[in-house]
Scaffold this active site. Structure first.
Site, PDB file in Angstrom:
ATOM      1  N   SER A 129     -19.379  43.458 -45.087  1.00 36.34           N
ATOM      2  CA  SER A 129     -18.927  42.637 -46.338  1.00 36.34           C
ATOM      3  C   SER A 129     -17.871  43.399 -47.477  1.00 36.34           C
ATOM      4  CB  SER A 129     -20.137  42.287 -47.173  1.00 36.34           C
ATOM      5  OG  SER A 129     -19.887  41.577 -48.407  1.00 36.34           O
ATOM      6  N   LYS A 183     -26.632  40.015 -43.202  1.00 35.95           N
ATOM      7  CA  LYS A 183     -25.364  39.459 -43.732  1.00 35.95           C
ATOM      8  C   LYS A 183     -25.429  38.154 -44.136  1.00 35.95           C
ATOM      9  CE  LYS A 183     -21.017  39.813 -44.729  1.00 35.95           C
ATOM     10  NZ  LYS A 183     -20.396  38.623 -44.547  1.00 35.95           N
ATOM     11  N   HIS A 186     -27.215  37.790 -47.134  1.00 37.68           N
ATOM     12  CA  HIS A 186     -25.820  37.968 -47.897  1.00 37.68           C
ATOM     13  C   HIS A 186     -24.882  36.897 -48.447  1.00 37.68           C
ATOM     14  CE1 HIS A 186     -21.886  39.432 -49.016  1.00 37.68           C
ATOM     15  NE2 HIS A 186     -22.414  40.454 -49.568  1.00 37.68           N
ATOM     16  N   ASN A 187     -24.346  36.136 -47.564  1.00 42.05           N
ATOM     17  CA  ASN A 187     -23.554  35.245 -47.608  1.00 42.05           C
ATOM     18  C   ASN A 187     -24.245  34.116 -48.431  1.00 42.05           C
ATOM     19  OD1 ASN A 187     -21.776  36.977 -46.319  1.00 42.05           O
ATOM     20  ND2 ASN A 187     -20.681  35.094 -45.148  1.00 42.05           N
ATOM     21  N   GLU A 190     -24.302  34.874 -51.751  1.00 42.05           N
ATOM     22  CA  GLU A 190     -22.838  34.561 -52.396  1.00 42.05           C
ATOM     23  C   GLU A 190     -22.524  33.309 -52.708  1.00 42.05           C
ATOM     24  OE1 GLU A 190     -19.959  36.511 -49.627  1.00 42.05           O
ATOM     25  OE2 GLU A 190     -18.930  34.619 -49.386  1.00 42.05           O
TER      26      GLU A 190
HETATM   27  C1  6PG Z   1     -18.060  39.006 -47.195  1.00 46.07           C
HETATM   28  C2  6PG Z   1     -17.717  37.622 -47.234  1.00 46.07           C
HETATM   29  C3  6PG Z   1     -16.937  37.346 -45.961  1.00 46.07           C
HETATM   30  C4  6PG Z   1     -16.314  35.845 -45.996  1.00 46.07           C
HETATM   31  C5  6PG Z   1     -17.383  34.656 -46.103  1.00 46.07           C
HETATM   32  C6  6PG Z   1     -16.678  33.360 -46.502  1.00 46.07           C
HETATM   33  O1  6PG Z   1     -19.078  39.443 -47.208  1.00 46.07           O
HETATM   34  O2  6PG Z   1     -16.866  40.086 -47.008  1.00 46.07           O
HETATM   35  O3  6PG Z   1     -18.979  36.935 -47.158  1.00 46.07           O
HETATM   36  O4  6PG Z   1     -17.976  37.384 -44.692  1.00 46.07           O
HETATM   37  O5  6PG Z   1     -15.391  35.717 -46.990  1.00 46.07           O
HETATM   38  O6  6PG Z   1     -17.720  34.449 -44.838  1.00 46.07           O
HETATM   39  O7  6PG Z   1     -17.337  32.501 -46.332  1.00 46.07           O
HETATM   40  P1  6PG Z   1     -16.968  30.865 -46.323  1.00 46.07           P
HETATM   41  O8  6PG Z   1     -15.605  30.787 -45.824  1.00 46.07           O
HETATM   42  O9  6PG Z   1     -18.124  30.179 -45.587  1.00 46.07           O
HETATM   43  O10 6PG Z   1     -16.869  30.754 -47.987  1.00 46.07           O
END
Ligand code: 6PG
Length: 468
Positions: A129, A183, A186-187, A190
């Site tokens: 990430s 991960k 984590h997302n 996010e």
């Molecule tokens: C990270 C981000 C990366 C990515 C996302 C965007 O941790 O660096 O999460 O993995 O930018 O996958 O996700 P979406 O396109 O689903 O918003």
């Protein structure tokens, strides 16, 4: 060809190239493979004098690497990962290690782990990430798989990862898909935090009447305090960007349709499978879906205009304070939901995750890095078996305090008709989690009424049925 390169990367998009340059910065030689000659050339150009070499030829790439080879894939999740693995296998030797550094679904990682084992190869599923900048300067890295396989590549990952107080933001998390699962969550977090920030923006702009300049100031100020985090920081920055294709500010020109690649949805889907409520993350996924329905929203809007006369007068300063505290409240709740899911999944899938370690490696490098993670790290340090952050004394006082602001600003938002799917779900989650008694006794009664599904009693052991 001398087989002297320490590390290989397949997929030389910006992320892959940056990661390799970062590897080289730390004294390791690195080879890159991409079928697109432009990307291979870009790597050679960007690497200057560093021991980095790009190629478009798989055999040449593999031959450059020291055995057991350590090859990371940074290619789009799904089929591309399988086809890269297939194209690579005939060139590899037993014991070579493939590291999938993309956002692969954890079930794919389980399948690939088995498959690679069958082929006599090593495999790690590793979440990375931090975007392209993180890859270059230090990402947060979430590895899963065999511990021995991790140890082969651990020194390189530790060197390239972000550091917080000298501690690397990478640690072995557990077997099979532990890294990719972490991960994914984590997302999910996010998604939740981003949606909460978007709702805060909506309230500040459309109820508080803040200009982009004022929004910049408020978010910058928040980033100096308890909300300090990467997402708050970049949000403050976004409000300063002028439109380079016309007048005004860029943020106002961006279409309000948010795309998604799937990791947030996977988090919600899996939480449903495990029976764990993560409503703020669900709300964020739902809002991306609703945002995509731009044409329908446009059709509906004139039929349901918001009546300004019904809306109460507001005090701008008070709105700013309430939104800030409500965000702090909802941020904690969102992390709590994600961490709770991790705790349950770890048991269900036998990952053996240590949440203290997860909080620790999320403190730097990743998209959800935040000052709050320091408190979470400590909370898990003090109580390693903590089921939920809501049960940690470290959060009692701040949640008790900030819930008032969340309630107050939600009432205002409801009066104004400003949608707060994520913020209201965070408060509802809090209210549900802290309720010793929920009204679901009635649901049980209904189930028994129409389907003889039985119920338990508060005062007697056993299972009961009533002819209602
Ligand atoms: C990270 C981000 C990366 C990515 C996302 C965007 O941790 O660096 O999460 O993995 O930018 O996958 O996700 P979406 O396109 O689903 O918003």
């Amino acid at each position: 060809m001398n087989s002297t390169y320490d590390f290989g990367m397949i997929g030389l998009g910006v992320m892959g190239r940056n990661f390799l340059l970062n590897v080289a910065d730390h004294g390791f030689s690195a080879a890159g493979l991409d079928l697109d000659p432009e990307k291979a050339r870009a790597l050679d150009e960007e690497s200057g004098d560093k021991p980095v070499k790009g190629t478009t030829n798989t055999a040449e790439f593999v031959a450059m690497l020291r055995r057991p080879r350590k090859i990371m894939l940074l290619v789009p999740a799904g089929k591309p990962v399988d086809s890269v693995i297939e194209s690579l296998l005939p060139h590899l030797d037993k014991g070579d290690l493939i590291i999938d550094g993309g956002n692969s679904h954890f079930e794919d990682t389980n399948r690939r782990t088995e498959y690679m084992k069958m082929k006599g190869m090593q495999f790690l599923g590793v979440g990375v990430s931090g975007g392209s900048e993180g890859a270059r300067r230090g990402p947060s890295i979430m590895p899963g798989g065999n511990l021995e396989s991790y140890q082969l590549v651990g020194p390189i990952l530790e060197a390239v990862s972000a550091k917080v107080n000298g501690a690397p933001c990478v640690a072995y998390l557990g077997n099979t898909s532990a890294g990719h699962y972490t991960k994914m969550v984590h997302n999910g977090i996010e998604y939740g935090l981003m949606q909460l920030i978007a709702e805060a923006y909506d309230i500040l702009k459309n109820i508080g009447g803040l200009s982009n300049q004022e929004l910049h100031e408020v978010f910058s100020q928040w980033n100096e305090g308890a909300l300090e985090s990467f997402l708050i920081e970049i949000t403050a920055d976004i409000f300063t960007e002028r439109d380079d294709k016309g007048d005004g500010w860029l943020v106002d020109k961006i279409l309000d349709k948010a795309k998604q690649k799937g990791t947030g949805k996977w988090t919600s889907q899996n939480a449903m499978d495990l029976g764990i409520g993560i409503p703020t993350i669900d709300a964020a996924v739902t809002m991306r879906g609703l945002s995509a329905l731009k044409m329908e929203r446009k059709q509906a809007a004139p039929h349901y205009t918001r009546s300004i006369e019904d809306t109460p007068a507001v005090n701008k300063e008070q709105v700013i304070i309430q939104v800030g505290e409500a965000l702090h409240f909802a941020f904690i709740i969102t992390y709590a939901q994600g961490m709770h899911l991790l705790a349950e999944a770890s048991e269900e899938y036998g990952y053996g995750l240590d949440l203290k370690t997860v909080a620790k490696i999320w403190r730097g490098g990743c998209i959800i890095r935040a000052e709050l993670l320091e408190d979470m790290h400590q909370a898990y340090q003090e109580q390693p078996a903590l089921r939920s952050l809501l049960l940690s004394p470290a959060f009692h006082e701040s949640l008790l305090h900030s819930q008032h602001a969340a309630r107050a600003i939600l009432k205002t938002a409801i009066d104004f008709g400003v949608p707060t799917m994520a913020l209201s779900s965070a408060l509802a989650y809090f209210d549900a989690y802290r309720s010793e008694r929920l009204p679901l006794n009635l649901v049980q009664a209904q189930r028994d009424y129409f389907g003889s599904h039985t119920y338990e009693r508060v005062d007697k052991e056993g299972v009961f049925h009533t002819e209602w």
